[in-house]
Write an enzyme that holds these catalytic residues in place. Sequence first.
Site, short mmCIF file in Angstrom:
data_model
loop_
_atom_site.label_atom_id
_atom_site.label_comp_id
_atom_site.label_asym_id
_atom_site.label_seq_id
_atom_site.Cartn_x
_atom_site.Cartn_y
_atom_site.Cartn_z
N SER A 1 -33.55 4.51 -1.63
CA SER A 1 -32.32 3.56 -2.22
C SER A 1 -32.60 2.03 -1.82
O SER A 1 -33.83 1.86 -1.31
CB SER A 1 -31.11 3.90 -1.61
N LYS B 1 -19.89 10.55 17.28
CA LYS B 1 -19.68 9.96 16.19
C LYS B 1 -20.83 8.90 15.71
O LYS B 1 -21.23 8.68 14.57
CB LYS B 1 -18.19 9.30 16.13
N PHE C 1 -15.48 12.54 10.12
CA PHE C 1 -16.63 12.67 9.74
C PHE C 1 -16.77 12.74 8.31
O PHE C 1 -17.93 12.69 7.56
CB PHE C 1 -17.71 13.92 10.08
N LEU D 1 -32.27 11.69 2.31
CA LEU D 1 -33.73 11.18 2.14
C LEU D 1 -33.69 10.57 0.91
O LEU D 1 -34.87 10.64 0.38
CB LEU D 1 -34.57 12.44 2.39
N ARG E 1 0.84 -1.25 0.08
CA ARG E 1 0.09 0.19 0.11
C ARG E 1 0.75 1.14 0.00
O ARG E 1 0.61 2.22 -0.68
CB ARG E 1 -0.76 -0.09 1.15
N SER F 1 -10.20 6.96 14.72
CA SER F 1 -10.93 5.74 14.23
C SER F 1 -12.29 5.53 15.07
O SER F 1 -12.34 6.02 16.10
CB SER F 1 -10.14 4.52 14.69
N CYS G 1 -19.24 2.06 7.45
CA CYS G 1 -19.43 2.64 8.64
C CYS G 1 -20.84 2.46 9.16
O CYS G 1 -20.98 2.02 10.43
CB CYS G 1 -19.27 4.32 8.28
C1 UDX Z 1 -20.56 7.85 6.41
C2 UDX Z 1 -20.83 9.23 6.93
O1 UDX Z 1 -21.49 9.92 5.94
C3 UDX Z 1 -19.69 9.90 7.34
O2 UDX Z 1 -19.78 11.03 8.19
C4 UDX Z 1 -18.77 8.93 8.24
O3 UDX Z 1 -17.51 9.56 8.70
C5 UDX Z 1 -18.55 7.69 7.65
O4 UDX Z 1 -19.93 7.12 7.16
P1 UDX Z 1 -19.93 6.99 4.10
O5 UDX Z 1 -20.00 5.75 4.60
O6 UDX Z 1 -18.49 7.50 3.20
O7 UDX Z 1 -19.99 8.06 5.04
O8 UDX Z 1 -20.90 7.26 2.85
P2 UDX Z 1 -22.36 7.91 2.83
O9 UDX Z 1 -22.30 9.06 1.68
O10 UDX Z 1 -22.74 8.73 4.29
O11 UDX Z 1 -23.43 6.95 2.35
C6 UDX Z 1 -23.58 5.72 3.16
C7 UDX Z 1 -24.62 4.81 2.44
O12 UDX Z 1 -25.99 5.38 2.31
C8 UDX Z 1 -24.39 4.60 0.87
O13 UDX Z 1 -24.84 3.29 0.44
C9 UDX Z 1 -25.37 5.47 0.11
O14 UDX Z 1 -25.85 4.95 -1.11
C10 UDX Z 1 -26.54 5.48 1.10
N1 UDX Z 1 -27.36 6.63 1.07
C11 UDX Z 1 -27.01 7.76 1.17
C12 UDX Z 1 -28.79 6.44 0.84
O15 UDX Z 1 -29.30 5.22 0.50
N2 UDX Z 1 -29.67 7.50 0.72
C13 UDX Z 1 -29.25 8.79 1.02
O16 UDX Z 1 -29.91 9.78 1.01
C14 UDX Z 1 -27.88 8.93 1.38
#
Ligand code: UDX
Length: 434
Positions: free
Chosen positions: A248, A199, A141, A245, A37, A112, A255
């Site tokens: 999906s 968090k 975040f 909102l 990596r 983390s 996360c």
């Molecule tokens: C998330 C948090 O947003 C972030 O603050 C934290 O640090 C890590 O976890 P991430 O997992 O990168 O970030 O993605 P995010 O954009 O939040 O989307 C998570 C999941 O929710 C995705 O599968 C996305 O498709 C889904 N999602 C998101 C929906 O289904 N509908 C939405 O309106 C938003």
Amino acid sequence: MKNSHVVVVGGGVVGVTLGCVLSRFLNVTVYDRDDQRIQRWLLCSPPFYEPGLAELVDGSSVAFTSSANCLDSADIVILCINYSVESDLRDTLHLISSECTTKSHRIIVDKSTLPLNTSQRIKHFFNNHHSHFDILSIPEFLSQGTAIRDCLSPSRVLIGCDTSESGIAAQNTLIDVYAQWVPRSKILTQNIWSTELSKLASNALLAQRISSINSFTAICDATNANIGQLTQSLATDTRIGSDYLHPSVGFGGSCFEKDLKMLIYLCESLDLVLVAEYWKGVLAMNDYQLQRFVRRVQDTINGVEHPHVAVLGLSFKKDTGDVRLSPSVRIIKDLLAQHNTVRFTVCDPAVTEMQTMNEFDGCKRVHYCHGIAEAVNQSHCLLLLTNWPEYHTQIDWTAVYDSMHEPRWVLDGHSIVDVEKLISLGFNVYQVGH
Ligand code: UDX
């Protein structure tokens, strides 16, 4: 502070993005035990896809190494590791403990997401060490796909510490570090419990919004209500807003599910049974949404002798090649398990053929394609499972129609297609909540 040496432990998206930004002000080394990596970063060829990160690394002064002896000269050690197993954290702490031999005082920053009280546990771990360690919790975040923007312009930075004199001094040091690019009004200091819980709470609430809107898609599917019209109405209420909102097939990624499980475990260990049940509902709704979609796909292919299903999108969301807990992958695996003859042709702008083979253990019924046209060719059914922008704009639906076989189903998990237009072209269409 200017001459301080910062060692970021973890060469993933959080560690590298933060390391690059910090290197504008401080002397920064990113350490990762995975030498392959590190070599990729040294060659400016990122081991994963994150928009803009290769350029950011290229223009930064950050150093990369897989030699742990860089830790000895560190004044600040920042933990940016996805600790999926408890022993990973212990190994990292043992490493820091054995490498950090010369300096009398250091700061460890925990970025983390870990079970509550981890900072306190780290503090206890170093109790008998000959040098003094102050432990801070500064949760990250940032989201994948928008990591650089989120790191450069965070909505807030939380810095948690204990109330000892040196703890407060360490907190002030990190306030000064962040204040070099984040307005002071956005840097909030808290006790360490609140910071760590913030968090989990933040991710739980975001996941809960997605599960809530997805629960309404089930009602829309059973009635004449339309989820697009519903979200429009909800989003115009300024108290509710429009973020998170988007309907999906369910949320994925490394996360939300992990943090919800951590929150549920915390509630149970505090004997808060009803609170635990409440958050379990968010996870249950996410599974339910995914299974509803799987059933829809089954209904469309049941009458077809050797069903061929095309899948656009494998990553858990747009702008990332990450397939961890991706709803798309889960849907394909469920269908493979439930249907003996179904086969898939899949494509994704950021997921590689190698990743796909690994994810499906080389399964012959999943074939990786290099583009949309190849994936949809000769298929009976097309699934849109990741919300990539190109799926909104770059699909030639007439050409897709000509290359598919009856019954020409399009199942849209992300409100991507214009349903009426596709029906007028002759497709059968299902869109979540339409
Ligand atoms: C998330 C948090 O947003 C972030 O603050 C934290 O640090 C890590 O976890 P991430 O997992 O990168 O970030 O993605 P995010 O954009 O939040 O989307 C998570 C999941 O929710 C995705 O599968 C996305 O498709 C889904 N999602 C998101 C929906 O289904 N509908 C939405 O309106 C938003």
